[in-house]
Design an enzyme around this catalytic site. Structure first.
Site, PDB file in Angstrom:
ATOM      1  N   HIS A   1       0.784  -1.127  -0.033  1.00 48.96           N
ATOM      2  CA  HIS A   1      -0.074  -0.058   0.035  1.00 48.96           C
ATOM      3  C   HIS A   1       0.797   1.217   0.073  1.00 48.96           C
ATOM      4  CE1 HIS A   1      -2.953   2.939   1.435  1.00 48.96           C
ATOM      5  NE2 HIS A   1      -3.941   2.102   1.043  1.00 48.96           N
TER       6      HIS A   1
ATOM      7  N   CYS B   1      -3.904   2.153  -4.590  1.00 45.52           N
ATOM      8  CA  CYS B   1      -4.846   3.066  -3.628  1.00 45.52           C
ATOM      9  C   CYS B   1      -4.957   4.520  -4.642  1.00 45.52           C
ATOM     10  CB  CYS B   1      -4.391   3.362  -2.270  1.00 45.52           C
ATOM     11  SG  CYS B   1      -5.427   4.279  -1.369  1.00 45.52           S
TER      12      CYS B   1
ATOM     13  N   HIS C   1      -7.767   0.079  -4.144  1.00 46.30           N
ATOM     14  CA  HIS C   1      -8.613   0.762  -3.509  1.00 46.30           C
ATOM     15  C   HIS C   1      -9.118   1.752  -4.508  1.00 46.30           C
ATOM     16  CE1 HIS C   1      -6.558  -0.160   0.785  1.00 46.30           C
ATOM     17  NE2 HIS C   1      -7.313  -1.030   0.217  1.00 46.30           N
TER      18      HIS C   1
ATOM     19  N   ASP D   1     -12.944   2.834  -0.624  1.00 46.79           N
ATOM     20  CA  ASP D   1     -12.326   2.914   0.477  1.00 46.79           C
ATOM     21  C   ASP D   1     -12.673   4.639   1.012  1.00 46.79           C
ATOM     22  OD1 ASP D   1     -10.333   2.745   2.195  1.00 46.79           O
ATOM     23  OD2 ASP D   1      -8.573   3.458   1.050  1.00 46.79           O
ATOM     24  N   HIS D   2     -12.760   4.797   1.918  1.00 51.77           N
ATOM     25  CA  HIS D   2     -12.683   6.232   2.651  1.00 51.77           C
ATOM     26  C   HIS D   2     -13.926   6.764   2.290  1.00 51.77           C
ATOM     27  CE1 HIS D   2      -8.223   6.215   3.540  1.00 51.77           C
ATOM     28  NE2 HIS D   2      -8.885   5.174   4.124  1.00 51.77           N
TER      29      HIS D   2
ATOM     30  N   TYR E   1     -15.605   4.705   7.156  1.00 55.91           N
ATOM     31  CA  TYR E   1     -15.950   3.082   6.828  1.00 55.91           C
ATOM     32  C   TYR E   1     -17.447   2.905   7.210  1.00 55.91           C
ATOM     33  CZ  TYR E   1     -11.308   1.972   5.305  1.00 55.91           C
ATOM     34  OH  TYR E   1     -10.294   1.925   4.534  1.00 55.91           O
TER      35      TYR E   1
END
Length: 321
Positions: free
Chosen positions: A176, A215, A241, A283-284, A298
């Protein structure tokens, strides 16, 4: 084909049911993001989680974030060989149980960093943000003087030791990016913060098992062209992501998936064009009305929106492939 997935808790609750109702079949287990805090996994821990998921009709596709990787390893300190041995056994256990992807990071000291958790966004939703001017006010890392060369030596040593084990086990590793992808955070250098550095990391041990967790938000904060960079890494992407940010590595805020600067259709097109067939998760996400923001990024409703949006992009990308 891209495998749309969701972060799920280790034990079943309504999120498992919602995932299946949305047609999601692949689970990403990330205890740190769902309030568990587990970082050391025995074989039986993994087996129990896998069996529970499969009984519910879900696949254990990724173990993320809570892997047994210490700063002794990341910084190349005394005792790292013991910790690497534990990581190797963890990878073997994942392989024995058919868990195909492990996501790890190389952020020593401060890891995932945010300075804001209540940035107002569309319709009064709230997102997270990072402002390095605020981060600088805190104390320097307790790790002391750390050099960039030290981090490079440490990750090269780690990959040389671990990737052959991952190959034997049939487990793909996905590094990541640093989050935020700055040169330093609280005095500790960062190296997974540019395309050039990723190329160097991938060249340490050339194998499909030494790959990238792509990501999108972090690569956006690096200032790169996201679709072009997806094509650059291609088959080296083992996990993705799907998210977006507004800003750069010094100052950014998370955005709604459909309201950031990145052409998300072009990004999904690129994943399809390179033949990416691994797990991809939203994600996020923003925290929406009625949610308490106790776990920023989340909560459930934003992820429901994101999965629907991603599914539409994916159908369009595959229809044009």
């Amino acid at each position: 084909m891209v495998q749309l997935s969701l972060v799920l808790p280790r034990q079943p609750d309504e999120r498992w049911q919602l995932a299946k109702q949305m047609g999601v079949t692949d689970a990403v287990i990330h205890p740190l993001e769902v309030g568990d805090g587990k970082t050391h996994w025995s074989y039986d821990d993994l087996l129990g989680t896998k069996n529970w998921l499969e009984d519910a009709g879900l696949r254990f596709s990724v173990l993320e974030g809570s892997v047994p990787l210490t700063d002794r390893v990341r910084l190349g300190l005394d005792g790292r060989d013991e910790d690497i041995a534990e990581f190797k056994q963890f990878v073997r256990n994942c392989g024995d149980l058919g868990i195909p992807v492990v996501c790890y990071d190389w952020m020593a000291g401060v890891r995932w960093a945010r300075t804001e958790a209540h940035v107002e966004s569309r319709g009064g939703s709230v997102t997270t943000g990072y402002d390095n001017a605020k981060m600088r006010d805190g104390p320097e890392s307790a790790a002391g003087d750390v050099t960039r060369d030290q981090l490079w030596e440490a990750i090269e040593y780690f990959l040389t030791e671990v990737v052959p084990v991952a190959e034997e086990a049939g487990v793909k590793l996905g590094l990541h990016p640093d989050d935020p992808p700055r040169e330093r955070v609280r005095g500790i250098p960062r190296i997974a913060n540019s395309v050039e550095n990723y190329d160097r990391i991938l060249d340490v041990y050339d194998s499909e098992h030494n790959g990238v967790t792509f990501c999108q938000g972090n690569f956006t904060a690096m200032g790169v062209d996201v679709p072009e960079t997806i094509r650059h890494f291609g088959e080296k992407i083992n996990f993705a992501h799907f998210r977006d940010v507004e800003g750069d590595a010094d100052r950014f805020v998370e955005t709604w998936h459909d309201d950031g600067p990145t052409d998300m259709q072009a990004a999904m097109d690129a994943f399809v064009d390179v033949g990416f067939d691994g797990p991809m998760r939203p994600d996020h996400v923003p925290t929406m009305a009625g949610e308490d923001n106790s776990n920023p990024g989340y909560h459930t409703m934003g992820r429901l929106f994101a999965i629907g949006y991603m599914r539409g992009l994916l159908e369009s990308a595959e229809g044009g492939a």
